[in-house]
Design an enzyme around this catalytic site. Structure first.
Site, PDB file in Angstrom:
ATOM      1  N   GLU A  98       0.825  -1.207   0.000  1.00  0.00           N
ATOM      2  CA  GLU A  98       0.000   0.000   0.000  1.00  0.00           C
ATOM      3  C   GLU A  98       0.856   1.252   0.000  1.00  0.00           C
ATOM      4  O   GLU A  98       1.926   1.271   0.592  1.00  0.00           O
ATOM      5  CB  GLU A  98      -0.809   0.082   1.298  1.00  0.00           C
ATOM      6  CG  GLU A  98      -1.780  -1.010   1.484  1.00  0.00           C
ATOM      7  CD  GLU A  98      -2.447  -0.890   2.855  1.00  0.00           C
ATOM      8  OE1 GLU A  98      -3.173  -1.808   3.191  1.00  0.00           O
ATOM      9  OE2 GLU A  98      -2.220   0.108   3.561  1.00  0.00           O
ATOM     10  N   CYS A 111       3.053   8.495   1.550  1.00  0.00           N
ATOM     11  CA  CYS A 111       3.488   7.561   2.583  1.00  0.00           C
ATOM     12  C   CYS A 111       3.883   6.253   1.882  1.00  0.00           C
ATOM     13  O   CYS A 111       3.061   5.602   1.243  1.00  0.00           O
ATOM     14  CB  CYS A 111       2.332   7.359   3.555  1.00  0.00           C
ATOM     15  SG  CYS A 111       2.689   6.177   4.833  1.00  0.00           S
ATOM     16  N   CYS A 118       5.887  -6.911   7.508  1.00  0.00           N
ATOM     17  CA  CYS A 118       6.900  -6.402   8.435  1.00  0.00           C
ATOM     18  C   CYS A 118       7.171  -7.470   9.481  1.00  0.00           C
ATOM     19  O   CYS A 118       6.244  -8.096   9.986  1.00  0.00           O
ATOM     20  CB  CYS A 118       6.401  -5.126   9.107  1.00  0.00           C
ATOM     21  SG  CYS A 118       7.576  -4.436  10.300  1.00  0.00           S
ATOM     22  N   CYS A 122       4.312  -5.411  15.766  1.00  0.00           N
ATOM     23  CA  CYS A 122       3.617  -4.568  16.747  1.00  0.00           C
ATOM     24  C   CYS A 122       2.130  -4.958  16.763  1.00  0.00           C
ATOM     25  O   CYS A 122       1.492  -5.012  15.707  1.00  0.00           O
ATOM     26  CB  CYS A 122       3.756  -3.096  16.391  1.00  0.00           C
ATOM     27  SG  CYS A 122       5.477  -2.582  16.173  1.00  0.00           S
ATOM     28  N   CYS A 125      -0.687  -2.859  14.959  1.00  0.00           N
ATOM     29  CA  CYS A 125      -0.451  -2.470  13.565  1.00  0.00           C
ATOM     30  C   CYS A 125      -0.922  -3.577  12.629  1.00  0.00           C
ATOM     31  O   CYS A 125      -0.555  -4.747  12.798  1.00  0.00           O
ATOM     32  CB  CYS A 125       1.036  -2.202  13.368  1.00  0.00           C
ATOM     33  SG  CYS A 125       1.549  -2.074  11.647  1.00  0.00           S
ATOM     34  N   SER A 200      10.718   6.695   9.176  1.00  0.00           N
ATOM     35  CA  SER A 200      10.174   6.320  10.479  1.00  0.00           C
ATOM     36  C   SER A 200      10.670   4.918  10.832  1.00  0.00           C
ATOM     37  O   SER A 200      10.561   3.990  10.033  1.00  0.00           O
ATOM     38  CB  SER A 200       8.645   6.334  10.405  1.00  0.00           C
ATOM     39  OG  SER A 200       8.087   5.877  11.617  1.00  0.00           O
ATOM     40  N   HIS A 225       5.995   5.029  21.452  1.00  0.00           N
ATOM     41  CA  HIS A 225       4.747   4.431  21.957  1.00  0.00           C
ATOM     42  C   HIS A 225       4.762   3.979  23.417  1.00  0.00           C
ATOM     43  O   HIS A 225       3.719   3.623  23.963  1.00  0.00           O
ATOM     44  CB  HIS A 225       4.265   3.259  21.087  1.00  0.00           C
ATOM     45  CG  HIS A 225       4.173   3.582  19.639  1.00  0.00           C
ATOM     46  ND1 HIS A 225       3.714   4.782  19.161  1.00  0.00           N
ATOM     47  CD2 HIS A 225       4.491   2.860  18.533  1.00  0.00           C
ATOM     48  CE1 HIS A 225       3.744   4.785  17.835  1.00  0.00           C
ATOM     49  NE2 HIS A 225       4.227   3.640  17.421  1.00  0.00           N
ATOM     50  N   CYS A 342      -1.588   1.913   8.513  1.00  0.00           N
ATOM     51  CA  CYS A 342      -0.588   1.049   7.922  1.00  0.00           C
ATOM     52  C   CYS A 342      -1.087  -0.391   7.704  1.00  0.00           C
ATOM     53  O   CYS A 342      -1.421  -1.089   8.648  1.00  0.00           O
ATOM     54  CB  CYS A 342       0.534   1.124   8.945  1.00  0.00           C
ATOM     55  SG  CYS A 342       1.960   0.209   8.740  1.00  0.00           S
TER      56      CYS A 342
HETATM   57  N1  SAH Z   1       7.969   0.364  10.736  1.00  0.00           N
HETATM   58  C1  SAH Z   1       8.176   1.754  10.856  1.00  0.00           C
HETATM   59  C2  SAH Z   1       7.477   2.564   9.778  1.00  0.00           C
HETATM   60  C3  SAH Z   1       6.112   2.099   9.362  1.00  0.00           C
HETATM   61  S1  SAH Z   1       4.843   2.238  10.571  1.00  0.00           S
HETATM   62  C4  SAH Z   1       7.749   2.228  12.218  1.00  0.00           C
HETATM   63  O1  SAH Z   1       7.151   1.464  12.956  1.00  0.00           O
HETATM   64  O2  SAH Z   1       8.070   3.369  12.542  1.00  0.00           O
HETATM   65  C5  SAH Z   1       4.529   3.984  10.536  1.00  0.00           C
HETATM   66  C6  SAH Z   1       3.910   4.525  11.804  1.00  0.00           C
HETATM   67  O3  SAH Z   1       2.546   4.090  11.933  1.00  0.00           O
HETATM   68  C7  SAH Z   1       4.619   4.067  13.068  1.00  0.00           C
HETATM   69  O4  SAH Z   1       4.802   5.169  13.938  1.00  0.00           O
HETATM   70  C8  SAH Z   1       3.631   3.081  13.638  1.00  0.00           C
HETATM   71  O5  SAH Z   1       3.842   2.893  15.003  1.00  0.00           O
HETATM   72  C9  SAH Z   1       2.327   3.715  13.268  1.00  0.00           C
HETATM   73  N2  SAH Z   1       1.153   2.843  13.343  1.00  0.00           N
HETATM   74  C10 SAH Z   1       1.030   1.577  12.909  1.00  0.00           C
HETATM   75  N3  SAH Z   1      -0.226   1.123  13.147  1.00  0.00           N
HETATM   76  C11 SAH Z   1      -0.895   2.139  13.742  1.00  0.00           C
HETATM   77  C12 SAH Z   1      -2.226   2.288  14.217  1.00  0.00           C
HETATM   78  N4  SAH Z   1      -3.100   1.285  14.148  1.00  0.00           N
HETATM   79  N5  SAH Z   1      -2.570   3.463  14.770  1.00  0.00           N
HETATM   80  C13 SAH Z   1      -1.680   4.504  14.838  1.00  0.00           C
HETATM   81  N6  SAH Z   1      -0.417   4.416  14.401  1.00  0.00           N
HETATM   82  C14 SAH Z   1      -0.019   3.250  13.860  1.00  0.00           C
HETATM   83 FE1  SF4 Z   2       6.300  -2.974  11.491  1.00  0.00          FE
HETATM   84 FE2  SF4 Z   2       6.092  -0.348  11.987  1.00  0.00          FE
HETATM   85 FE3  SF4 Z   2       3.899  -1.921  11.873  1.00  0.00          FE
HETATM   86 FE4  SF4 Z   2       5.565  -2.147  13.936  1.00  0.00          FE
HETATM   87  S1  SF4 Z   2       4.350  -0.348  13.388  1.00  0.00           S
HETATM   88  S2  SF4 Z   2       4.689  -3.855  12.755  1.00  0.00           S
HETATM   89  S3  SF4 Z   2       7.506  -1.807  12.936  1.00  0.00           S
HETATM   90  S4  SF4 Z   2       5.273  -1.471  10.216  1.00  0.00           S
END
Ligand code: SAH
Ligand code: SF4
Length: 352
Positions: A98, A111, A118, A122, A125, A200, A225, A342
């Site tokens: 995406e 973006c 990944c 997390c 996510c 990021s 976080h 994401c």
């Molecule tokens: N992997 C990298 C970059 C991609 S994620 C990282 O984690 O930084 C980009 C951002 O989206 C990160 O700050 C991540 O923590 C945030 N993110 C992912 N899922 C989310 C969600 N459901 N709500 C808010 N932020 C989210």
């Molecule tokens: Fe990967 Fe970033 Fe999503 Fe965490 S928030 S699973 S590091 S893409």
């Protein structure tokens, strides 16, 4: 070079020097590489046939050997306010990623994804729930803003900013990501200023240290976080490899080397990381670090129990930081209704 059963390679994989070498091998005059480069990165053409100052035979030869883009749009969602466009692309091997275009404050920010899935996992996510399939190639990364650039060009606009905040952990695919950044920055092409790009990371310490040595002034955002290791181990499992003390050391070193401010991303999750005590802990952790905190109420996903903090808790959290002289702004989740978070469109698509 990225090959395919059909024999087509990605022309976006080439650096300018490699394209020059290829044209020399084909016996083309020296200026050809520059012409092609401009068609790709300045005029953002959609086909080799649009490269109208090239001889027809060369256009045909290019089309036989190369793909102009590895991305095929499969699905698109536009938010109700029309400001967020999210596109699901298929890649030559059938995988999907995406990218999102966000329009705000006269900026057009793309973006960009860096991996298919990944590996960090997390739990809040959507991408983290799928695991890693593979890294993206330089061509697949480079192509994402070019796609939106083409669309914007037709409305007399252009991509002004790029953030590596799509699917994947950019520092686990460092070489391809950095090659893409240099490509977007190239003055004879897209010419996107380094300061208009942001990487990021979930807190990959070797990546942060390596980026500190890069000459380009690209922005760095850390997805924090949580301000204590126990909670962060759970929310951002990469913390088990690079705990907070190590991460903060790397951040301090980054700031002292580059003199640049770091962005701290903090997704506020109701009753998980949004108490006043946790805000105080965060302020203590970041004291003295040149940084700015983005507070983002969590974008809920179907797979997780986590919910966004209600507005009153978000405000209290912010005020607690500000009282301690830690700059913090609230970023309202854009395009929640189109699942801009994401990895969420891809999840939905694969579930259909
Ligand atoms: N992997 C990298 C970059 C991609 S994620 C990282 O984690 O930084 C980009 C951002 O989206 C990160 O700050 C991540 O923590 C945030 N993110 C992912 N899922 C989310 C969600 N459901 N709500 C808010 N932020 C989210
Ligand atoms: Fe990967 Fe970033 Fe999503 Fe965490 S928030 S699973 S590091 S893409």
């Amino acid at each position: 070079m990225i090959g395919e059963p059909g024999g087509q390679m990605d022309i976006l994989q080439f650096s300018f020097a490699e394209l020059q070498a290829q044209m020399a091998m084909w016996g083309e005059p020296r200026f050809r590489a520059q012409q092609i480069w401009q068609w790709i990165y300045q005029h953002l053409v959609g086909t080799f046939d649009d490269m109208t100052n090239l001889p027809l035979k060369l256009r045909e030869r290019l089309a036989r050997h190369y793909r102009l883009t590895p991305l095929t749009p499969l699905d698109e969602q536009v938010s109700a306010d029309g400001l967020t466009h999210k596109v699901l692309f298929s890649l030559p091997d059938g995988e999907t990623i995406e990218s999102v275009l966000m329009a705000y404050e006269r900026r057009q920010t793309v973006c960009v994804s860096s991996q298919v899935g990944c590996p960090i996992g997390c739990p809040f996510c959507a991408t983290g729930q799928c695991g890693l399939t593979r890294d993206l190639t330089t061509a697949e990364i480079v192509a994402q803003p070019l796609y939106f650039g083409q669309q914007l060009r037709d409305r007399d606009m252009s991509v002004t900013n790029v953030v590596l905040m799509g699917m994947g952990e950019p520092f686990l695919n460092y070489d391809a990501v950095w090659a893409a950044i240099e490509r977007w920055n190239d003055h004879t092409g897209l010419d996107l200023g380094a300061r208009r790009m942001t990487i990021s990371t979930a807190g990959h310490v070797p990546g942060i240290r390596r980026m500190a040595q890069e000459p380009l002034q690209v922005g760095l955002a850390i997805s924090l976080h949580a301000a204590d290791d126990t909670l962060r181990d759970e929310l951002v499992p990469l913390n088990r490899a690079y705990p907070l003390a190590e991460l903060l050391d790397a951040c301090r070193e980054y700031v002292s080397t580059t003199r640049r401010r770091i962005t701290i991303e903090y997704a506020l999750i109701d009753q998980v990381n949004d108490s006043i005590e946790q805000a105080v802990q965060l302020a203590d952790l970041l004291e003295g670090l040149l940084c700015h905190i983005n507070l983002i109420p969590l974008n809920p996903t179907e797979e997780s129990e986590y919910r966004p903090s209600p507005p009153v808790r978000v405000t209290h959290f912010q005020v607690t930081l500000l009282e301690r002289q830690i700059p913090a702004t609230i970023r309202l989740g854009r395009g929640i209704e189109i699942q801009a978070g994401c990895g969420q469109l891809r999840r939905r698509y694969s579930g259909q």
